[in-house]
Each structure stands twice: as C-alpha cells, then as structure tokens.
Design an enzyme around this catalytic site. Structure first.
Site, PDB file in Angstrom:
ATOM      1  CG  ASP A  23     -13.537   6.557  -0.089  1.00  0.00           C
ATOM      2  OD1 ASP A  23     -13.316   6.474   1.127  1.00  0.00           O
ATOM      3  OD2 ASP A  23     -12.628   6.458  -0.957  1.00  0.00           O
ATOM      4  CD  GLN A  37     -12.898  -1.379   0.001  1.00  0.00           C
ATOM      5  OE1 GLN A  37     -12.002  -1.189   0.819  1.00  0.00           O
ATOM      6  NE2 GLN A  37     -14.095  -1.821   0.356  1.00  0.00           N
ATOM      7  NE  ARG A  87     -10.765  -4.629   1.384  1.00  0.00           N
ATOM      8  CZ  ARG A  87      -9.909  -3.693   1.815  1.00  0.00           C
ATOM      9  NH1 ARG A  87     -10.265  -2.842   2.736  1.00  0.00           N
ATOM     10  NH2 ARG A  87      -8.680  -3.602   1.299  1.00  0.00           N
ATOM     11  NE  ARG A 113      -3.738   0.746   2.145  1.00  0.00           N
ATOM     12  CZ  ARG A 113      -4.917   0.842   2.789  1.00  0.00           C
ATOM     13  NH1 ARG A 113      -5.033   1.617   3.856  1.00  0.00           N
ATOM     14  NH2 ARG A 113      -5.958   0.184   2.351  1.00  0.00           N
ATOM     15  CG  HIS A 115      -8.631   0.379  -2.299  1.00  0.00           C
ATOM     16  ND1 HIS A 115      -7.821  -0.694  -1.998  1.00  0.00           N
ATOM     17  CD2 HIS A 115      -9.224   0.744  -1.118  1.00  0.00           C
ATOM     18  CE1 HIS A 115      -7.927  -0.959  -0.706  1.00  0.00           C
ATOM     19  NE2 HIS A 115      -8.758  -0.114  -0.155  1.00  0.00           N
TER      20      HIS A 115
HETATM   21  N1   CP Z   1     -11.006   0.157   3.197  1.00  0.00           N
HETATM   22  C1   CP Z   1      -9.716   0.072   3.562  1.00  0.00           C
HETATM   23  O1   CP Z   1      -8.819  -0.138   2.753  1.00  0.00           O
HETATM   24  O2   CP Z   1      -9.503   0.240   4.908  1.00  0.00           O
HETATM   25  P1   CP Z   1      -8.084   0.423   5.610  1.00  0.00           P
HETATM   26  O3   CP Z   1      -7.527   1.759   5.145  1.00  0.00           O
HETATM   27  O4   CP Z   1      -8.394   0.424   7.075  1.00  0.00           O
HETATM   28  O5   CP Z   1      -7.188  -0.696   5.200  1.00  0.00           O
HETATM   29  N1  NVA Z   2     -10.013   6.895  -0.743  1.00  0.00           N
HETATM   30  C1  NVA Z   2      -9.546   6.487   0.562  1.00  0.00           C
HETATM   31  C2  NVA Z   2      -9.790   5.038   0.780  1.00  0.00           C
HETATM   32  C3  NVA Z   2      -9.380   4.520   2.128  1.00  0.00           C
HETATM   33  C4  NVA Z   2      -9.531   3.035   2.251  1.00  0.00           C
HETATM   34  C5  NVA Z   2      -8.075   6.825   0.684  1.00  0.00           C
HETATM   35  O1  NVA Z   2      -7.342   6.634  -0.298  1.00  0.00           O
HETATM   36  O2  NVA Z   2      -7.659   7.284   1.748  1.00  0.00           O
END
Ligand code: CP
Ligand code: NVA
Length: 309
Positions: free
Chosen positions: A229, A137, A297, A107, A134
């Site tokens: 989101d 997700q 997830r 990530r 993502h």
């Molecule tokens: N939705 C998601 O990716 O959550 P986290 O940022 O907690 O991993």
């Molecule tokens: N769009 C958000 C998603 C978090 C899981 C971010 O990138 O922070």
C-alpha cells in the site's frame, strides 16, 4: 442466527469468522449473478448516504454503482457541501440523516467520528476507511485471494510497507480467517500495538501466526500473497518526502517477488504510487491481481449492504 440485518460495519474485529464467511459467500454469489445477468434488486427503494471527507475513486464508485445494481439509490455527500463542515455535530447529522436514509457509508480521518455517527444513527453505518482501519477493503481482498487460491486457511500473506489502516484490517481478518500474516515495516512504522495484540488473541484460537519484522525478504519467504500500500496515506502528505526515504527498502519489485512462492499473487488496495511501493514490472506482471481486487470492491460492498440493510 446469522442475520447481520441492522448491524454497523465499523471494523473487522466486531465480526466473527462465521459472519465474515457469510459476507464473503454473498459477495461471490452476487458476482456470479451479475456476470450471468441475473438481476438482484434486494434493496429496492432503499437509500444509502455516502459521506466523504477524503478523496476516493474505488470506494465511491463501487458503493454508488453497487447500490444501483441492488435496486437502491445512493447519494454522494461531500463533507465540503453539508453542514458538517460548518460545525453541525455528528450526532445531529446522524439524527437527521436517519430520518431520510436506510444506511450511511462514511470515509473520514478519526475512527472515533465513525463510532460517534453510528452511536447516534439507528440505521447501519459502514466505515469506508479511517486513519485506523479499512474494513470493506479487506473483504474484497480475501474474496480475491479465494478466487485465485481456492482457499484461505493455511495461506501466508506478507504485507510490505507501512503498518497502516489497511495493514490493521488485514491483521484482524487474517487472524479470524486462518491466514498467516507477516508485516515487514521500518522501525517506528509498526502496526498499532492494541490492534496487533487483539488480532494475536484471535490468532491463538485459529492457530495463525502473526509476525512483524524489519526485513521484507524474511516476510515474503514462502508467501502465497504479497500485499503493499502507499508509503504515505491520505492525511500524511506532509511526510511524503521523508517516508520515501525511510521506506525505500520496502518496495515490491521483481527481486523481492522472486523470494516468495513461485505462484504468489500480488495485491494492492490502490491507488498506487508506481515506482515507490510497487514497480511497473510487478504491478503489470502476471502475478498481479490488483484490478481483480479493485473490481471485487463492488461485489464485496454489495454483499455488505445487502446483508446489513
Ligand atoms: N482502495 C480504495 O479504498 O480506493 P479509493 O481510495 O479510490 O476509494
Ligand atoms: N492507506 C491508504 C489506503 C488508500 C485506499 C490511505 O489511507 O490513504
């Protein structure tokens, strides 16, 4: 041949509808087995390194627990604590880690960095979120939709808010899997035009409509799934205040939900800023499935790891 063994999971656009179907089916199956207490140690003796340069609750815990449930061993590698932080290149990090590990989840900020890591690592690399996409997700998201709606094809999803990484992966997967999608966002916050046009060419083949509008009420009309989101994603903390004003109209609240199909479900990838993009009333209400989605997830990530590794 539908084997995904050895593949990277960098973005949804790298996968066909048939391959996504394979992952979704595996995820449903692993969930059922887990609930029935049937062990499935298909990655016994394998290791997954997990590199994080951004925070995470769900992604980290679900990959880590998922690997244990598959009989493997996960290693959390905070980017703060490995030599990447002191300037070791992604290429050399990849060339080293592949000597120890069977897979890497990462990530980070730039999609190019994930692509670079994958280029130099001979083992599968899984994208656990970048500024651009993502992809893990949205496997969990469509799995959740299937559980609650019994199907995907012909449904309508409305995404309310920022045309961000999550919106991008949703556009890609909806186009391939037959789900109509409308993004409602303020001007200047539309999804990336390259991603949109690529998704639209998939959509043309599947008969899916992908729309972008400024009007949230327009977007939710007849929608089966409402998705939102954060208004400010990780890395956009400095814009938080400005975005709170720009996005005010794009809140998923009871009034907006009333304009959707009466049996519409509400998804949010989480974490949520309650009172901003979603109200308590909606998030804690009967149409919300956000914690089923969070649970999924785990099952989705296990499916991805089991198939790739
Ligand atoms: N939705 C998601 O990716 O959550 P986290 O940022 O907690 O991993
Ligand atoms: N769009 C958000 C998603 C978090 C899981 C971010 O990138 O922070």
């Amino acid at each position: 041949d539908q084997s995904l063994k050895g593949r990277d999971f960098l973005t949804i656009s790298d996968f066909t509808a048939e391959e996504i179907r394979l992952i979704l089916d595996a995820a449903h199956c692993l969930k059922k087995e887990l609930k029935e207490g049937v062990p499935h140690p298909v990655l016994k003796g394998k290791t997954l390194g997990m590199i994080f340069t951004k925070p995470s609750t769900r992604t980290r815990v679900s990959f880590e627990v998922g690997m244990v449930q598959l009989g493997g061993y996960p290693l959390f590698l905070s980017a703060q604590d490995i030599q990447l932080r002191r300037g070791e290149s992604l290429a050399d990090t990849a060339r080293t880690l592949e000597r120890y590990l069977d897979g890497i989840m990462i990530r980070t900020f730039a999609q190019d960095d994930v692509v670079e890591l994958a280029r130099y690592a001979s083992i599968p690399v899984i994208n656990g979120l970048t500024d651009l996409v993502h992809p893990t997700q949205v496997i969990a998201d469509l799995m959740t939709v299937e559980e609650h709606k019994g199907r995907l094809a012909g449904l309508k999803l409305a995404f309310i808010g920022d045309g961000n990484n999550v919106a991008h992966s949703l556009l890609e997967i909806c186009a391939k899997m037959g789900v109509h999608m409308t993004v409602a966002c303020p001007p200047g916050y539309e999804p990336d035009s390259g991603i949109l046009s690529e998704a639209r060419s998939d959509a043309a083949a599947t008969g899916v409509q992908l729309e972008v509008t400024e009007d949230p009420e327009d977007a939710v009309r007849d929608a089966d799934v409402i998705y939102t989101d954060l208004w400010a994603s990780m890395g956009q903390e400095a814009e938080q205040e400005r975005r709170s004003k720009v996005f005010r109209r794009y809140q998923v609240n009871s009034a907006l939900l009333k304009k959707a199909a009466p049996d519409a479900i509400v998804l949010h990838c989480l974490p949520a800023h309650r009172g901003e993009e979603i109200t308590d009333e909606v998030m804690d209400g009967p149409q919300s499935v956000v914690f089923d989605e969070a649970e999924n997830r785990l099952h989705a990530h296990k499916a991805i790891m089991a198939l790739l590794m």
